[in-house]
Design an enzyme around this catalytic site. Sequence first.
Site, PDB file in Angstrom:
ATOM      1  N   SER A 193       0.564  -1.685   0.096  1.00  0.00           N
ATOM      2  CA  SER A 193      -0.259   0.059  -0.049  1.00  0.00           C
ATOM      3  C   SER A 193       0.660   1.374  -0.037  1.00  0.00           C
ATOM      4  CB  SER A 193      -0.209   0.286   1.279  1.00  0.00           C
ATOM      5  OG  SER A 193      -1.668   1.136   1.102  1.00  0.00           O
ATOM      6  N   TYR A 200      -2.690   0.228  10.400  1.00  0.00           N
ATOM      7  CA  TYR A 200      -2.714  -1.181   8.909  1.00  0.00           C
ATOM      8  C   TYR A 200      -1.352  -0.668   8.683  1.00  0.00           C
ATOM      9  CZ  TYR A 200      -4.003  -0.485   4.332  1.00  0.00           C
ATOM     10  OH  TYR A 200      -4.086  -0.876   2.626  1.00  0.00           O
TER      11      TYR A 200
END
Length: 683
Positions: free
Chosen positions: A560, A573
Amino acid sequence: MPENLWRDEEYAKLPDLEGLVYRSRLQGADRKVCNIYGGNTSSKLTVKDHTGRERQVLYVKGSGSDLSDITEKGFAVLKLHEVLPVREREAMTDDEMVDYLGRCVLEPGRPRQSIETLLHAFVPFPCVDHTHPDAIISIACNPEGKAIARDLYGDRAAWVDYIRPGFLLSKWIADASESSPKIEAVVMAKHGLVTWGPDSKTSYANAIRIIDEAEKFINSRGKSVFGGFDIPARDDRREIAKQVLPALTGLVSKNRYAVIRYDDSADVLAYVGTAAARDLSQIGAACPDHLVHTKRQPLFVDWKPEQGIDALRSALKTGVDGFVERYGRYFDENKEAGDVSGDPAPRVVLVGGVGMFCIGRDATNSEVTRQLAHRAISVIEGSMALGGFDSLSAAESFSVEYWPLELYKLKLAPPPKELAGRVALVTGGASGIGRATAERLCSEGAHVVVTDINSEGAEKAACELVQTFGKDRAVVIGGDVTDEKSVAAMFDKAIMTYGGLDVLVCSAGIASSAPIEDTSLAEWNRNHNILGTGYFLAAREAFRIFKQQGIGGNIVFVCSKNSVAAGKNAAAYSSAKAAEMHMARCLAEEGGAHGIRVNCVLPDAVLSGSTIWQGKWREERAAAYGIKPEELEEFYRQRTTLKRSVFPEDLAEAILYFASDRSSKTTGGALTVDAGVPAAYLR
């Protein structure tokens, strides 16, 4: 016994051409009657040509078709009055035959006519069938086959000695069919059967009757013909197969990627474990039709179970190396100018007590090999019941294996795609990036194992891949990437279905967003379990397989932009994604010496297809922006920088790049796929 599948109620309403299709499909429905992709059928019909004149034509199966699913478009159409005169010639080369028949075509655009077209034209009956029944070939491959056929059929069947299909064989068969009014069939030495009739129903019934007589005759001699077991079937044979399949895959993939089908069915085990199988398996192919797919001989592995798994791996290497060397000599001793050797690796590997490994360039090809190997076992068993098995000589085998007319069938296949023959496992494959990636990899020829904790979604994804790209192109296994046993089962599925693994794509994900003070320990652990531990467990299994195969491998992590640019209120995250990316770089360093490449793609603002628009994250984000949850996806679309959107397909394209040879010089890399987000680029 072969079952007569004919149904008058199905046939009654069919026109003549569809009657040929119906008869052909019935022949192909029973592999004991007709090999996969083998055999050919024909009908002589009267049709109107483009001028409106009635013409007698020959509809004959096109080259490379399979009778089991052939359609009307699978038949070539030739002007019979132009074909028949060549029977008066004394000789005709293959090239001359192909050129001549090409000039006799009535309807351009149809497939090229079968190799045995002249046989169908010359035999003076409206309907002709050429098949490869196990029972008939058992007689045809017996050293005393001609006498056996005479004893069985009397003057109802003629015998022709072996010669490669073509002009001369067609003349021999036609002459034999006319030699007596009592003749009902022609047995072709070491090859097959020709039958005929005035109509499709009678022609089909004649074939089944002749084959049934042969089966009953062989069965009356007894079927326990291989002697006692040298190595009985092992109860742990599938575990043994699982442990050696990656090594075997690597050994047979030196020239091209290979897919392996493991087979431990009863008839295979009853054959490979016997004392006789070692010698019988090396006599030669059971039928010329087999050669292109199975080669002249299988590899019989010299191994005893008490020697252990490591000894089997060693025996496989010794066996494959020896097979390749022998095949090279076989090619050199028989080649002619212009011949180019095919892949020298074996296509069939036999291991006593364990079973049979069937090798092909893809799952379809390995299944063809598997089916033909079963036919070979059946033929050898029948021949031995009659007293012995014989086969083509090395020179005769080579003349078929490298026969341009036979190789033409293989040329009908489209050129290999970018990932042809490779096997990929995709975690998180039920939706979003994972699902798009599975589809993209399949579109480039890969076989895909779809895994996801959402087993229902994974099943749906795999089914759609099979519908789009063909049978056996994808399989599914539900599982939890955070569970060690579950992850091991995923990779076992890849091994037992396809033989090994070439690509791992880790895309299992989770969406999480909360200020640190509101982040529970459970949420922290959940992020790190899925995005950290899950990727570690999958990569570890992949490394183990890649090292056993010894031909490298590719791993792609879906990270990501948060891997390099942490997002607000996303400590759990972002830190897990950062761990992912750093792990990938560590693995790239560790795997480089083994040809294992590990790379990352870094998406941001993926706005379609993801499950994040359905869960808790959506509700949290919507509340933060003061909008309804169902409005969130459109809200993100509108605020995306530069008004660009990122879709799962964009990520799939980036993943394909890393999974393919286009990036063969890159490992430890990271590729951003974003919508112009300033924070997403690498620094």
